[in-house]
Design an enzyme around this catalytic site. Sequence first.
Site, mmCIF file in Angstrom:
data_model
loop_
_atom_site.group_PDB
_atom_site.id
_atom_site.type_symbol
_atom_site.label_atom_id
_atom_site.label_comp_id
_atom_site.label_asym_id
_atom_site.label_seq_id
_atom_site.Cartn_x
_atom_site.Cartn_y
_atom_site.Cartn_z
ATOM 1 N N GLU C 29 0.842 -1.193 0.000
ATOM 2 C CA GLU C 29 0.000 0.000 0.000
ATOM 3 C C GLU C 29 0.881 1.248 0.000
ATOM 4 O O GLU C 29 1.654 1.451 0.933
ATOM 5 C CB GLU C 29 -0.914 -0.015 1.226
ATOM 6 C CG GLU C 29 -1.960 -1.128 1.123
ATOM 7 C CD GLU C 29 -2.476 -1.609 2.468
ATOM 8 O OE1 GLU C 29 -2.144 -0.995 3.493
ATOM 9 O OE2 GLU C 29 -3.202 -2.629 2.492
ATOM 10 N N GLU C 70 -5.063 -6.337 2.065
ATOM 11 C CA GLU C 70 -3.898 -7.116 2.484
ATOM 12 C C GLU C 70 -4.013 -8.590 2.130
ATOM 13 O O GLU C 70 -3.048 -9.214 1.694
ATOM 14 C CB GLU C 70 -3.649 -6.962 3.991
ATOM 15 C CG GLU C 70 -3.254 -5.562 4.421
ATOM 16 C CD GLU C 70 -4.449 -4.629 4.622
ATOM 17 O OE1 GLU C 70 -5.587 -5.117 4.513
ATOM 18 O OE2 GLU C 70 -4.229 -3.422 4.858
ATOM 19 N N PHE C 96 -1.288 -5.156 10.873
ATOM 20 C CA PHE C 96 -2.249 -5.440 9.806
ATOM 21 C C PHE C 96 -2.211 -6.896 9.354
ATOM 22 O O PHE C 96 -2.965 -7.309 8.482
ATOM 23 C CB PHE C 96 -2.033 -4.509 8.595
ATOM 24 C CG PHE C 96 -2.112 -3.037 8.922
ATOM 25 C CD1 PHE C 96 -2.656 -2.601 10.128
ATOM 26 C CD2 PHE C 96 -1.657 -2.094 8.027
ATOM 27 C CE1 PHE C 96 -2.723 -1.243 10.431
ATOM 28 C CE2 PHE C 96 -1.720 -0.740 8.319
ATOM 29 C CZ PHE C 96 -2.248 -0.308 9.521
ATOM 30 N N HIS C 139 -1.208 -0.227 16.240
ATOM 31 C CA HIS C 139 -0.074 0.127 15.366
ATOM 32 C C HIS C 139 1.258 0.037 16.097
ATOM 33 O O HIS C 139 2.225 0.672 15.690
ATOM 34 C CB HIS C 139 -0.216 1.552 14.834
ATOM 35 C CG HIS C 139 -1.311 1.752 13.821
ATOM 36 N ND1 HIS C 139 -2.626 1.741 14.151
ATOM 37 C CD2 HIS C 139 -1.263 1.953 12.478
ATOM 38 C CE1 HIS C 139 -3.357 1.950 13.069
ATOM 39 N NE2 HIS C 139 -2.547 2.083 12.030
#
Lengths: 374, 321, 341
Positions: C29, C70, C96, C139
């Site tokens: 991405e 993903e 992720f 994160h």
Amino acid sequence: MSSNITPITMPKFGLAMTEGKLASWSLPVGTEVSAGDELADIETSKITNGYESPAAGILRRQVIPEGETIPVGTLIGILADADVSDVEIDSFIKNFNDNFSSGETKDKASEETPRRIVEVDDLRISIQESGNGNEGTAVLLIHGFGGDVSNWMLTQSALSSSHHVIAFDLPGHGESTKQVGDGSPEGFAKTVESLIKILDLPNVHVIGHSLGGAIALELAKSSPELVKTLTLIAPAGLGQDINMNFINGFIEADRRKTLEPVLQYLVHDKNLISRQMVEGIIRYKRLDGVINGLKTIASASFPEGKQAVSLRSTLEKFDKPSQILWGEQDEILSAKDADGLPSTIAVTRYPDAGHMPQLEQAAAVNAIISSFIA
Amino acid sequence: MQISRDILTRSYRSMRTIRDFEERLHVEFATGEIPGFVHLYCGEEASGVGVCAHLTDTDTIASTHRGHGHCIAKGVAVEGMMAEIYGRQTGVCHGKGGSMHIADLSLGMLGANGIVGGGPPLICGAALSHKLLKDNNVAIAFYGDGASNEGSTLESLNLATVWQLPAVFVVEDNGYGEATGASYACAGTQKDRAAGFGMPYFECDGTDFFAVYKTAGEAIAHARSGKGPAMLHVHLSRWYGHFEGDAMSYRADGEVAKQRAEHDCLVNFRKYVSEVSLLETSVLDEIDADVKSEIDAAVIAAKAAPLPEDADLMRDVYVSY
Amino acid sequence: MSKKSFRQAINEALRQEMRRDPRVILMGEDVAGGRGGTGVKDAWGGVLGVTKGLQTEFGEDRVLDTPISEASYIGAAAGAAATGLRPVAELMFVDFVGCCLDQIMNQAAKFRYMFGGKARTPLVIRAMYGAGFNAAAQHSQALYPLFTHIPGLKVVVPSSPYEAKGLLIEAIRDDDPVIFLENKVMYDDEEDVPDEPYTIPFGEANLTREGDDVTIVAFGRMVNFANQAADRLEKDGISCTVIDPRTTSPLDTGTILDCVADTGRLVIVDESSPRCNLATDVAALVAEEAFDALKAPIRRVVPPHTPVPFSTVLENLYMPSVEKIEAAVRSVAAYHVKEEA
């Protein structure tokens, strides 16, 4: 007092930013700005971004000059109305800076001898130059198998007080290109010859160590006019035997534990082999092409465990000043290889040195070379 | 379309609050005082507010990383949000979550979300609760054009139809998933995607509050009536980067400026309500002043609020230990 | 040789391998960014600028921006790897992985074994990990134990720019799926890194300090913390060996056991959640294989068993630190087995 003074601080662009460079101011001091006007360009390791004014006012001060890198939050400028006095602004800046802690200061990278890359016959050769060359003829240092310019760390600086000194990494070594051609001393001598010509030197004092000694002899054979004097330190090419445990171990050992005993063959005082030196050689050997290059050199120079080329007659015939320096405790090439040479060739032996007298007996070696090339 | 004065003033106040909250964060973030990273909703206010105007505290929404606007539209307290963004103990999540994880379940706000495509499956679950508990509530998934390409989102469209859930999938299409254009990253159309899963599709101009209000009303009425899910495709534009600090070099010069000049939902709202005499300018001005002081107060309070204590680290990992 | 940041070291490794081998491709991405936008191409070069300039050099066919999908692109990278390409896929934040774990765990990791040795999957998945940026619970995780747990994956946790470049080139040339984890706090760290390509073998630990009293095993960014602690302790006469295993799978158990045999005392520093992490793994190894050598209980310096908190004060409290490592080393150094009465 400071109700109509707005501090402009180094902005934080994105999560990773801790400092930024004030690349340029977009507006001069005295400009009336509105909120949203671009005040400055800020550069980070990631991006350059325009910084918009958070408020309206007159840009009264640019506290940080262009080009400076500073931590996020540092005061860079002052916005204030026209009726705010300079004294008020000065006192505001002082207060702000007194209360702002920027964290650690950055230390400048230590000065090192400059390296540069010279293109030689499609090869990239990394050279390290020093000295101003008051004495005219330059000195060229040729290291040996597996070595690099650092082999001359105690030699180069000593000689540069009087001479222009050039150390370089042989192909396959250090920071030079890793293609080694056929890997023979003769092949390397051709590269050295080109290097001397590219550097535009009429001739040089050549100092060769170990395999670099054999390369120096090949150069003396093919281009004697380029060689003013010849100093050979523990040179290859004068005998048959070589410690293949060193050559093979150097190629094969890939961990500190296994490489350290191999490197200890190089010196009489085993403590000289530092952790850092071992790590440096491990790192060198990881570079693409190094192992193959070393194997090529070893098989060209030492096939079947013996030295392939004898250069004794070259040395005997060479008609310019030549000398040999050797450590009596050399465990890789025997100091006896210097026996039986014509008396015109001075041989100096060091009882307490191994294969690298230029490191182990640096002062003595530097003194003798200095007077030899004076 | 009839809109009550109450809804009009509340909606305007919400949009203004979002705008001022975000513009203020834009400034405050640059000082380095706000930890982590923030994603601003400026330019998209009419969408969250136009949708949430049809909801009560018992309806559920799920939001995104760009969640401040949805929180405010759903009624989450500004002071608690600001304190959260500053990492304070008084924040709505006690400083544990920050900008990307603001939630208030008592108001049916199931959380902003750090994971793209994290919300739509959760909204299937919330809608299932509403359906099985027969509470006549709906569940709304806000997500972007970027998240519309996540498997979790596409699976949710399917599941919601299979189970005939009272859910609305609101695609807030600002044309960019992070730094990549939707014209590259989204195959086909949102309309055809809705059709592919057999759900009705609605679309509107997300910079026009009245358009959003009207269209969202139809989509939500469909879901609330028990006829299954719907998709609402809202076209809009974000005025700041993906995150604060994003230089937006992937957008043409002037693109944002044009949006700001021509498609400012607040300006257009003010213009429209005065033209048709729905609200007096003085009322709007009063709201503006009110909101400004509310945001000022929230920032001052957040900066002064206590930080979490050491013991807070271990608190709330589980309900029971 | 020149000073390079962790970010530059990784960029250079990718660039050099892409120049060397046309089968190496990049996807993820916004690894370039700007595609489909109205502005410039290669706008980001990754969310933290690590892959900047690669699309400009190698083009859109070899540096592929993906939709935010993903499961599909990580799976596509695995499929491409099994059929002739050598993809480096970027997952951005390792958190992720929740969106695509199947493709890694059940697909890529299993091909070789399940298919009776007939498949090669030269896949590298790069991702950022670690707390310290107030990036909060979704994160900030350090998920290397999760991947280490899965047979068939190799897992790399580089501790410096030099290590990162050599290990990434090794990863790209390796024929198995490799998870390459970059601590996001370290991207601006700088040190001397050779300009040429080089490789550092997997499963070979690096000793960054050698000492007699206590062995410290540390992973990734924690190696730097451990070195700092060791330097401080040295001044008080406690000398430490610091082991950077470099890869958690394969794990250089030999070096760990050798060092523990020498020092008899072990502290393990791991910033991942404390249950079933690398610290528990190494502790189990040493308890089983080097019990007789131990002169003190093994100590682990790890975060508490909580999600990563947002607020700075809590995040600091959460993280292992130089001070915490120092205290743990002092406690094991001072420990003496009680003589039986």
